[in-house]
Design a protein around this motif. Structure first.
Motif, PDB file in Angstrom:
ATOM      1  N   MET A  50       0.839  -1.213   0.000  1.00 46.67           N
ATOM      2  CA  MET A  50       0.000   0.000   0.000  1.00 46.67           C
ATOM      3  C   MET A  50       0.867   1.255   0.000  1.00 46.67           C
ATOM      4  N   ARG A  51       1.882   1.219   0.932  1.00 46.96           N
ATOM      5  CA  ARG A  51       2.744   2.386   1.025  1.00 46.96           C
ATOM      6  C   ARG A  51       3.470   2.587  -0.306  1.00 46.96           C
ATOM      7  N   ALA A  52       3.868   1.478  -0.918  1.00 47.29           N
ATOM      8  CA  ALA A  52       4.574   1.565  -2.199  1.00 47.29           C
ATOM      9  C   ALA A  52       3.693   2.222  -3.252  1.00 47.29           C
ATOM     10  N   LEU A  53       2.413   1.833  -3.263  1.00 47.62           N
ATOM     11  CA  LEU A  53       1.497   2.397  -4.255  1.00 47.62           C
ATOM     12  C   LEU A  53       1.288   3.881  -4.004  1.00 47.62           C
ATOM     13  N   LEU A  54       1.125   4.233  -2.726  1.00 43.92           N
ATOM     14  CA  LEU A  54       0.922   5.641  -2.380  1.00 43.92           C
ATOM     15  C   LEU A  54       2.133   6.471  -2.802  1.00 43.92           C
ATOM     16  N   LEU A  55       3.324   5.961  -2.458  1.00 43.54           N
ATOM     17  CA  LEU A  55       4.541   6.698  -2.804  1.00 43.54           C
ATOM     18  C   LEU A  55       4.711   6.805  -4.313  1.00 43.54           C
ATOM     19  N   ARG A  56       4.385   5.722  -5.020  1.00 43.37           N
ATOM     20  CA  ARG A  56       4.522   5.770  -6.474  1.00 43.37           C
ATOM     21  C   ARG A  56       3.586   6.823  -7.054  1.00 43.37           C
ATOM     22  N   ASP A  57       2.317   6.818  -6.594  1.00 39.65           N
ATOM     23  CA  ASP A  57       1.363   7.775  -7.154  1.00 39.65           C
ATOM     24  C   ASP A  57       1.765   9.212  -6.846  1.00 39.65           C
ATOM     25  N   LEU A  58       2.294   9.433  -5.635  1.00 39.87           N
ATOM     26  CA  LEU A  58       2.742  10.781  -5.285  1.00 39.87           C
ATOM     27  C   LEU A  58       3.918  11.183  -6.175  1.00 39.87           C
ATOM     28  N   ARG A  59       4.837  10.229  -6.366  1.00 39.78           N
ATOM     29  CA  ARG A  59       6.014  10.512  -7.172  1.00 39.78           C
ATOM     30  C   ARG A  59       5.603  10.813  -8.611  1.00 39.78           C
ATOM     31  N   LEU A  60       4.664  10.014  -9.132  1.00 38.11           N
ATOM     32  CA  LEU A  60       4.190  10.244 -10.504  1.00 38.11           C
ATOM     33  C   LEU A  60       3.551  11.623 -10.625  1.00 38.11           C
ATOM     34  N   ALA A  61       2.850  12.039  -9.560  1.00 37.98           N
ATOM     35  CA  ALA A  61       2.136  13.307  -9.635  1.00 37.98           C
ATOM     36  C   ALA A  61       3.102  14.489  -9.695  1.00 37.98           C
ATOM     37  N   VAL A  62       4.208  14.384  -8.952  1.00 40.73           N
ATOM     38  CA  VAL A  62       5.096  15.548  -8.884  1.00 40.73           C
ATOM     39  C   VAL A  62       6.145  15.553  -9.995  1.00 40.73           C
ATOM     40  N   ARG A  63       6.379  14.391 -10.634  1.00 38.68           N
ATOM     41  CA  ARG A  63       7.338  14.386 -11.746  1.00 38.68           C
ATOM     42  C   ARG A  63       6.718  15.081 -12.951  1.00 38.68           C
ATOM     43  N   ALA A  64       7.541  15.295 -13.957  1.00 38.12           N
ATOM     44  CA  ALA A  64       7.105  16.019 -15.157  1.00 38.12           C
ATOM     45  C   ALA A  64       5.860  15.374 -15.754  1.00 38.12           C
ATOM     46  N   GLY A  65       4.892  16.198 -16.125  1.00 35.88           N
ATOM     47  CA  GLY A  65       3.695  15.684 -16.776  1.00 35.88           C
ATOM     48  C   GLY A  65       2.712  15.035 -15.834  1.00 35.88           C
ATOM     49  N   GLY A  66       2.986  15.095 -14.539  1.00 34.87           N
ATOM     50  CA  GLY A  66       2.102  14.450 -13.582  1.00 34.87           C
ATOM     51  C   GLY A  66       0.854  15.238 -13.284  1.00 34.87           C
ATOM     52  N   GLY A  67       0.851  16.506 -13.670  1.00 32.45           N
ATOM     53  CA  GLY A  67      -0.357  17.299 -13.489  1.00 32.45           C
ATOM     54  C   GLY A  67      -0.498  17.901 -12.105  1.00 32.45           C
ATOM     55  N   PHE A  68       0.556  17.741 -11.281  1.00 31.36           N
ATOM     56  CA  PHE A  68       0.484  18.341  -9.955  1.00 31.36           C
ATOM     57  C   PHE A  68       0.509  19.863 -10.105  1.00 31.36           C
ATOM     58  N   GLY A  69      -0.355  20.556  -9.395  1.00 28.11           N
ATOM     59  CA  GLY A  69      -0.392  22.003  -9.496  1.00 28.11           C
ATOM     60  C   GLY A  69      -1.421  22.509 -10.490  1.00 28.11           C
ATOM     61  N   LEU A  70      -1.826  21.650 -11.417  1.00 28.21           N
ATOM     62  CA  LEU A  70      -2.834  22.089 -12.387  1.00 28.21           C
ATOM     63  C   LEU A  70      -4.131  22.458 -11.681  1.00 28.21           C
ATOM     64  N   ALA A  71      -4.550  21.596 -10.752  1.00 29.76           N
ATOM     65  CA  ALA A  71      -5.797  21.836 -10.040  1.00 29.76           C
ATOM     66  C   ALA A  71      -5.712  23.145  -9.259  1.00 29.76           C
ATOM     67  N   LEU A  72      -4.534  23.355  -8.669  1.00 34.47           N
ATOM     68  CA  LEU A  72      -4.324  24.569  -7.894  1.00 34.47           C
ATOM     69  C   LEU A  72      -4.419  25.800  -8.788  1.00 34.47           C
ATOM     70  N   ALA A  73      -3.790  25.710  -9.961  1.00 36.12           N
ATOM     71  CA  ALA A  73      -3.839  26.829 -10.901  1.00 36.12           C
ATOM     72  C   ALA A  73      -5.269  27.094 -11.347  1.00 36.12           C
ATOM     73  N   PHE A  74      -6.011  26.016 -11.564  1.00 33.43           N
ATOM     74  CA  PHE A  74      -7.406  26.163 -11.970  1.00 33.43           C
ATOM     75  C   PHE A  74      -8.197  26.878 -10.874  1.00 33.43           C
ATOM     76  N   PHE A  75      -7.967  26.474  -9.641  1.00 34.54           N
ATOM     77  CA  PHE A  75      -8.631  27.072  -8.480  1.00 34.54           C
ATOM     78  C   PHE A  75      -8.352  28.581  -8.447  1.00 34.54           C
ATOM     79  N   LEU A  76      -7.096  28.920  -8.696  1.00 37.03           N
ATOM     80  CA  LEU A  76      -6.697  30.326  -8.701  1.00 37.03           C
ATOM     81  C   LEU A  76      -7.430  31.083  -9.817  1.00 37.03           C
ATOM     82  N   ILE A  77      -7.486  30.482 -10.994  1.00 34.34           N
ATOM     83  CA  ILE A  77      -8.122  31.159 -12.125  1.00 34.34           C
ATOM     84  C   ILE A  77      -9.597  31.418 -11.833  1.00 34.34           C
ATOM     85  N   VAL A  78     -10.269  30.433 -11.248  1.00 31.06           N
ATOM     86  CA  VAL A  78     -11.680  30.624 -10.902  1.00 31.06           C
ATOM     87  C   VAL A  78     -11.829  31.823  -9.981  1.00 31.06           C
TER      88      VAL A  78
END
Lengths: 207, 242, 218
Positions: free
Chosen positions: C1-29
């Motif tokens: 479980m921990r491995a899956l969580l860490l992998r998903d977090l790592r994927l999100a923050v690496r290039a193309g992971g889309g991390f921050g997009l939601a935040l930017a959208f929130f800001l634009i709204v």
């Protein structure tokens, strides 16, 4: 290791194969032969437990199976070692990542992102997952696709080593599976009689 | 004989084929009688005048909007537990009927609300709940339409129906909390006090029965169509398999 | 479980992971709303709780189809389903990873946007608290919607149609907490109900999600 009795499998509600009876002993392998669409992948997915059988029983080893499909389940932004370490943790068998990478000849590429690997290297990395999974029964779908002759031979040696350690494998393959003495199962013989989607229930309806 | 035998498509087709004309005729008869009685042979309300008579459409439609979802929930559970195809197809067949009932309830409510509350639409909890119910129907139907394999679609929509039911109830409470509303309380409650006059109540009961029959007839007819479509698929698959 | 969580977090923050997009959208709204309704401070203050909750909802919605679609395409979902871990736990872990990469940043960032939208100072802490309690439900419900639509090509619109009605209770109670908090009223009731919905969703939906994944893998 694997015992199949009276198995029938279906894809998309259409029964493809019926009346399958076979077993694979520890240390043995079975090669599935058949044309495209004959049900090789469907049979492997059913053995792996992803699809429920239409009929019959499948007895698997208690330790579980390692399944390798067409897709290699690699994340392009993670390095080869990270990809492998993830699956090692998921299977929880304490598989050694460095050893597995060396076994498929990728030791020097351990820190390269999987997205930067060639098709054949990805395939090899996908097969290295079988080693770290530490499962006795391997279910392999076209494992040698996109491997060059050298890599295919290396894979054959890997598979032979797995069998020699008491493992077993079911391999779906068009070409050379690298197991000249393994028995083959021609799926054409088990083709289900033509019956359609939910045919038992619906084709007989008078409308 | 077990009730489940009707879940066999052939058996269902035979029985429903015999029953459907009677149910349809009865529904037409009851609907005509209830609406004629309700519109022409009831007195005007002392406050609301003749507008009150829309209730003979509004109330039964609202009732069936909810009952249709409950029927879909039961049919979904039957499919998930017993894998009877007819059950899944009946749930699929009921959804557009239920959605239409919801739409009728909303529309008649708006038409009624205009002279009564002076506005076509108010964010009253009941109206809002029905609007949300309509969204649930739309999502359910869209999922059926989007998934190609019928058994997969039946499984996924059934799970959605179960989860949706829980959230529909939660939404109802949420909306109640959100706004206390203009809408009158339940007109047919058994509590003493403000009860509807017998002159209205009897034709309303008849109209409700008529809507139940109408729903039954529509769902039976649609389920039969779905079964024929499945049969067509089965035959075509058989042909392809040669 | 921990491995899956860490992998998903790592994927999100690496290039193309889309991390921050939601935040930017929130800001634009939060920037576009005043441009649409006018700069009037009182109007903004009145609609701020609803707008901020809606923004969080939509920002969350944006990233839902990534939760499972990529694992579906590259075959990881097949392997996770055959691996010796319960699929229910996979579903819960994926929802948690989505919340950590999408919901939690929204929680931390929301008070700033609250100031932009002229939300009463008393409401800022309530805004963060309500989002903290409510956004996990958005991730859990969203993972369920993603599981239902994972096998459908271009299922994004359908995903929204299915998920948004399920967000109604969370939106109602979440916005009520902020509205009441900003007005200096007691928030105990809506906050408790908001927490109850999150708890309920987290308790039952992983099972429904796993069931939907299994059906789609078939």
């Amino acid at each position: 290791m694997l015992a199949v009795r009276g198995l029938a499998v279906a894809r998309g509600g259409v029964t493809l194969l019926a009346g399958l009876d076979f077993g694979v002993p520890a240390g043995g392998a079975l090669i599935l032969r058949g044309a495209n669409g004959s049900g090789k992948t469907t049979l492997l997915r059913t053995l792996a437990g992803l699809q429920p059988p239409v009929a019959g029983r499948v007895a698997l080893p208690a330790e579980g199976v390692a399944y390798a499909a067409h897709a290699d389940a690699l994340k392009p932004v993670l390095t080869a070692a990270e990809n492998l370490a993830f699956w090692a943790a998921v299977y929880g068998a304490g598989g050694d990542v460095a050893l597995a990478l060396a076994a498929v000849g990728l030791r020097d590429l351990a820190r390269r992102p999987a997205g930067a690997l060639s098709a054949g290297q990805k395939r090899r990395l996908g097969l290295a997952r079988l080693i770290v999974a530490g499962r006795p029964l391997w279910l392999l779908d076209e494992p040698t696709v996109s491997l060059d002759a050298g890599a295919a031979a290396a894979f054959a040696a890997l598979l032979a080593g797995h069998l020699a350690r008491g493992g077993a494998a079911v391999v779906a393959s068009h070409g050379e599976a690298g197991l000249p003495e393994a028995p083959e199962l021609d799926l054409a013989r088990f083709r289900a009689p033509p019956a359609g989607d939910g045919a038992d229930d619906f084709a007989g309806v008078r409308a | 004989m077990s009730l489940w035998e009707y879940a066999n498509p052939a058996r269902f087709m035979a029985t429903s084929g015999a029953v459907l004309p009677w149910v349809s005729a009865l529904a037409a008869l009851a609907l005509t009688a209830a609406l004629v009685w309700g519109f022409f042979f009831t007195p005007d309300d002392f406050r609301q005048g003749a507008t009150v008579k829309i209730l003979f459409v509004h109330v039964p439609a609202a009732m069936m909007a909810i009952n249709a979802w409950i029927m879909m929930l039961v049919a979904s559970l039957v499919w998930l537990v017993r894998r009877h195809h007819v059950s899944a197809l009946a749930a699929k067949a009921a959804a557009p009927v239920g959605a239409t009932m919801t739409l009728v309830a909303l529309t008649t409510g708006a038409i009624w609300g205009q002279p009564m509350w002076g506005t076509w639409w108010a964010w009253d909890p009941r109206l809002t709940s029905f609007l949300i119910l309509l969204l649930f129907y739309l999502g359910y139907m869209a999922l059926w339409a989007a998934v190609e394999n019928p058994d997969t679609a039946a499984d996924l929509t059934s799970v959605l129906c179960l989860v949706g039911s829980v959230f529909a109830v939660l939404s109802r409470y949420a909306v109640n909390f959100w706004n206390q509303g203009l809408h009158q309380g339940a007109s047919l409650s058994l509590a003493p006090g403000e009860r509807m006059d017998v002159a209205f109540r009897l034709p309303l009961y008849l109209a409700m029965a008529a809507f139940v029959l109408l729903f039954l007839a529509l769902v039976l007819a649609r389920t039969r169509t779905e079964i024929r479509a499945r049969r067509l698929r089965a035959l075509m698959a058989r042909e392809r398999a040669g | 479980m921990r491995a899956l969580l860490l992998r998903d977090l790592r994927l999100a923050v690496r290039a193309g992971g889309g991390f921050g997009l939601a935040l930017a959208f929130f800001l634009i709204v939060a920037v576009l709303v005043p441009l649409g309704v006018g700069p009037g401070g009182t109007t903004l203050a009145v609609i701020a709780p609803g707008i901020l909750w809606l923004g969080a909802l939509l920002a969350c919605l944006l990233s839902l189809d990534r939760i499972l679609a990529l694992d579906w395409e590259d075959g990881s979902l097949d392997l996770l389903a055959t691996a010796p871990i319960p699929l229910e736990a996979v579903a819960a872990t994926k929802a948690l990873a989505h919340w950590l990469t999408t919901g939690l940043p929204l929680v931390l960032f929301a008070p700033v946007l609250g100031v932009l939208l002229n939300l009463a100072p008393a409401g800022l802490a309530w805004l963060a608290l309500a989002l903290l309690v409510g956004t996990p439900a958005l991730s859990v419900i969203g993972t369920f919607g993603a599981a239902l639509t994972v096998g459908i090509r271009r299922g994004g619109l359908l995903l929204s149609l299915i998920v948004l009605p399920l967000y109604v209770p969370t939106l109602v109670f979440g916005a009520a907490v902020v509205t009441r908090g900003a007005a200096g009223l007691t928030t105990a009731t809506p906050l408790a109900l908001l927490a109850a919905i999150t708890a309920l969703a987290a308790a039952i939906l992983p099972f429904a999600t796993a069931a939907a994944i299994r059906v789609n893998l078939r």
